[in-house]
Design an enzyme around this catalytic site. Structure first.
Site, PDB file in Angstrom:
ATOM      1  N   ASP A  57       0.849  -1.189   0.000  1.00 30.57           N
ATOM      2  CA  ASP A  57       0.000   0.000   0.000  1.00 30.57           C
ATOM      3  C   ASP A  57       0.885   1.239   0.000  1.00 30.57           C
ATOM      4  OD1 ASP A  57       0.655   0.402   2.607  1.00 30.57           O
ATOM      5  OD2 ASP A  57      -1.277  -0.152   3.428  1.00 30.57           O
ATOM      6  N   SER A  58       0.269   2.351  -0.363  1.00 29.94           N
ATOM      7  CA  SER A  58       1.056   3.562  -0.643  1.00 29.94           C
ATOM      8  C   SER A  58       1.556   4.208   0.633  1.00 29.94           C
ATOM      9  CB  SER A  58       0.189   4.561  -1.394  1.00 29.94           C
ATOM     10  OG  SER A  58      -0.811   5.063  -0.519  1.00 29.94           O
ATOM     11  N   GLY A  97      -0.437   6.132   2.395  1.00 28.53           N
ATOM     12  CA  GLY A  97      -1.294   7.298   2.635  1.00 28.53           C
ATOM     13  C   GLY A  97      -2.059   7.168   3.942  1.00 28.53           C
ATOM     14  N   PHE A  98      -2.651   6.010   4.152  1.00 33.82           N
ATOM     15  CA  PHE A  98      -3.456   5.804   5.358  1.00 33.82           C
ATOM     16  C   PHE A  98      -2.600   5.969   6.617  1.00 33.82           C
ATOM     17  CE2 PHE A  98      -5.355   3.116   8.666  1.00 33.82           C
ATOM     18  CZ  PHE A  98      -6.603   3.693   8.728  1.00 33.82           C
ATOM     19  N   ASP A 150      -3.279   8.357  -1.764  1.00 32.43           N
ATOM     20  CA  ASP A 150      -4.608   8.954  -1.633  1.00 32.43           C
ATOM     21  C   ASP A 150      -4.658   9.772  -0.348  1.00 32.43           C
ATOM     22  OD1 ASP A 150      -4.426   6.684  -0.016  1.00 32.43           O
ATOM     23  OD2 ASP A 150      -6.577   6.374   0.001  1.00 32.43           O
ATOM     24  N   ASP A 174      -7.724  -6.864   2.827  1.00 37.32           N
ATOM     25  CA  ASP A 174      -6.534  -7.080   3.643  1.00 37.32           C
ATOM     26  C   ASP A 174      -6.838  -6.549   5.030  1.00 37.32           C
ATOM     27  OD1 ASP A 174      -6.154  -4.087   2.793  1.00 37.32           O
ATOM     28  OD2 ASP A 174      -4.791  -4.419   4.463  1.00 37.32           O
ATOM     29  N   CYS A 211     -11.797 -26.956  12.561  1.00 39.13           N
ATOM     30  CA  CYS A 211     -10.720 -26.284  11.823  1.00 39.13           C
ATOM     31  C   CYS A 211      -9.583 -27.255  11.527  1.00 39.13           C
ATOM     32  CB  CYS A 211     -10.207 -25.083  12.634  1.00 39.13           C
ATOM     33  SG  CYS A 211      -8.895 -24.166  11.805  1.00 39.13           S
ATOM     34  N   CYS A 252      -6.475 -26.353  10.581  1.00 42.43           N
ATOM     35  CA  CYS A 252      -5.178 -25.664  10.570  1.00 42.43           C
ATOM     36  C   CYS A 252      -4.156 -26.427  11.416  1.00 42.43           C
ATOM     37  CB  CYS A 252      -5.333 -24.221  11.063  1.00 42.43           C
ATOM     38  SG  CYS A 252      -5.326 -24.017  12.849  1.00 42.43           S
ATOM     39  N   CYS A 277      -4.973 -26.218  15.254  1.00 42.49           N
ATOM     40  CA  CYS A 277      -6.110 -27.017  15.720  1.00 42.49           C
ATOM     41  C   CYS A 277      -5.863 -28.514  15.537  1.00 42.49           C
ATOM     42  CB  CYS A 277      -7.380 -26.587  14.991  1.00 42.49           C
ATOM     43  SG  CYS A 277      -7.868 -24.909  15.426  1.00 42.49           S
ATOM     44  N   HIS A 316      -3.872 -19.998  13.172  1.00 43.80           N
ATOM     45  CA  HIS A 316      -5.295 -20.353  13.197  1.00 43.80           C
ATOM     46  C   HIS A 316      -6.155 -19.230  12.623  1.00 43.80           C
ATOM     47  CE1 HIS A 316      -9.305 -21.462  14.476  1.00 43.80           C
ATOM     48  NE2 HIS A 316      -9.396 -20.256  15.020  1.00 43.80           N
TER      49      HIS A 316
HETATM   50 ZN   LIG Z   1      -7.476 -23.669  13.525  1.00 40.17          ZN
END
Ligand SMILES: [Zn+2]
Length: 360
Positions: free
Chosen positions: A92-93, A95-96, A146, A270, A309, A311, A314, A340
Site C-alpha cells: 500500500d502507498s 497514505g493511510f 490517496d 486485507d 478447523c 489448521c 487445531c 489459526h
Molecule cells: Zn485452527
C-alpha cells in the site's frame, strides 16, 4: 499482453468469483490478504503463511521506505527475494499511515510532509515519490497515494480530500504510463475515497474508472462510520466501477464484514486483525465469536481450539496448551493463534468462493 489480468469466472447475485493473474502467480477471489507491514507476517515463516491458504500478502511501502529503505531493498533484489515470498505481493502507498499516524503531518496540494514515528526524521510523500518507492520495492501491485481524512471530517475537508485524491491518481497514472505501464511487471490500483458522501463516492469511482487502472480499491471505510453508512458508501462505489476489473476493500478483515462486502461485489481484502488478534491471545471461532485464550476455563481443556478447523494449530494442540502459552507469554502462543486466525479467514473465503460458483 500484460501479465496482469482479472478473470470474472462466475457471479451469484452481486457476489463474484474470479482469479487475478500476476507475474508471481495467480490468486483466487474473493481473497483475503494477510498483512506483513515490515515485510514479515509477525512471527510466521513464508511456508507457514502459505500453509494457511494465503496466496497474496501485503507489505507497507511507507514503513519500508522509512526502514530499511526502498532503495536498499531494490539493491538486495527486490521485496520478493528480500522477504523470501515468491507469490503475489501488494504494497500500500502509505497514505493511510501518514494520515492516521502522524499528528505532525502537513498536507498540501502536492503531497504530505510528516515525521517518522521511528526516529523523528522528516519525510515527504508525493504521488510520484510513493510510486517510485513501490517501483524500487517491486511488488506485483502498487497503490497510488490517496488522501484519507478522518471519517467524521466536515464536508469541506471531505470534498478537498476527494479532489486531491483524484488529482494525485491522475499524476500517478501518468507516471506509471511513462514507465511503460504494467508491462514492466507491476500493476497499479486507484483508490476510491469520498467518506460516507454517496455523491462523492460515485464521482470518485467514475473518475478513477475513466483513468483505466488495473484494479480499484475502496479506501476510507471501516474508520468509525456505522455499518449502514459503510454499506451505502460501498454500494455507491461498486455501482460505478468496471465489471471486468478487480475491486479491493482496504483494511477490512472481520468475518461479518467479509461476508457482507463480498455479497456486495468486492473481490479482495486485507487486514492486520488475524495476526494482531493472535498476538493478543484472541482466536476466531465459528459463528462470529472469538475465544479469549487466557480465560481460566481452558486450563484443563484437552480439545482443539476449533473442532472443525483443519489448521496446524487445531490439528496438533489443545486449548489447555494454547492457554498455557498465552498465560506464560510464550511467543509460540501468538504464532499458533496467528496461524489459526489466518487459516480461519482463508476457510471463510473458500466458502464464499464456493457460494459464488453457486455451490453451497
Ligand atoms: Zn485452527
Amino acid at each position: 499482453m500484460t501479465d496482469f489480468r482479472f478473470e470474472l469466472l462466475a457471479t451469484n447475485g452481486k457476489l463474484r468469483r474470479g482469479r487475478f493473474h500476476t507475474p508471481h502467480g495467480t490468486f483466487e477471489t474473493p481473497c483475503f490478504a494477510p498483512v506483513g507491514t515490515y515485510a514479515t507476517l509477525k512471527g510466521l515463516t513464508p511456508e507457514q503463511v502459505r500453509a494457511t491458504g494465503s496466496e497474496l500478502i501485503l507489505a507497507n511501502s511507507y514503513h519500508l521506505h522509512v526502514r530499511p529503505g526502498a532503495e536498499r531493498i531494490e539493491r538486495l533484489g527486490g521485496l520478493h527475494r528480500f522477504m523470501n515470498w515468491d507469490g503475489p505481493i501488494l504494497t500500500d502507498s502509505g497514505g493511510f499511515q501518514v494520515f492516521s499516524l502522524g499528528h505532525k503531518n502537513k498536507i498540501d496540494d502536492d503531497g504530505v510532509t510528516f515525521q517518522s514515528t521511528v526516529d523523528g526524521s522528516t519525510h515527504r510523500c508525493t504521488p510520484e515519490s510513493v510510486l517510485t518507492f513501490q517501483k524500487q520495492l517491486g511488488p506485483d501491485i502498487a497503490m497510488v497515494l490517496d488522501h484519507c481524512p478522518p471519517g467524521d471530517a466536515p464536508r469541506a475537508t471531505q470534498l478537498a480530500a476527494h479532489e486531491r485524491t483524484l488529482r494525485w491518481a491522475r499524476q500517478a497514472r501518468d507516471l506509471h504510463d511513462s514507465w511503460g505501464g504494467s508491462a514492466r511487471g507491476q500493476a497499479v490500483f486507484g483508490i476510491c475515497q469520498g467518506g460516507t458522501d454517496l455523491e462523492l463516492r460515485a464521482e470518485s469511482a467514475q473518475a478513477l474508472a475513466a483513468m483505466d487502472f488495473d484494479g480499484y480499491a475502496i479506501g476510507g471505510l471501516s474508520v468509525g462510520e456505522t455499518k449502514k453508512q459503510m454499506a451505502a458508501a460501498l454500494d455507491a462505489c461498486v455501482d460505478h466501477l468496471p465489471e471486468q476489473k478487480i475491486r479491493y476493500m482496504m483494511g477490512v478483515g472481520m468475518p461479518e464484514d467479509l461476508l457482507e462486502a463480498t455479497a456486495m461485489g468486492v473481490d479482495m481484502f486485507d487486514c492486520v486483525i488475524p495476526t494482531r488478534h493472535g498476538r493478543s491471545h484472541t482466536a476466531f471461532a465459528p459463528g462470529g465469536g472469538t475465544i479469549k485464550m487466557r480465560n481460566l476455563q481452558y486450563a484443563d481443556d484437552p480439545n482443539p481450539l476449533v473442532e472443525s478447523c483443519g489448521c496446524y494449530t487445531c490439528t496438533n494442540y489443545s486449548r489447555a496448551y494454547l492457554r498455557h502459552l498465552s498465560v506464560a507469554d510464550e511467543m509460540l502462543g501468538g504464532i499458533l493463534l496467528s496461524i489459526h486466525n489466518i487459516h480461519f479467514l482463508q476457510d471463510l473465503m473458500r466458502d464464499i468462493r464456493r457460494r459464488a460458483e453457486g455451490n453451497d
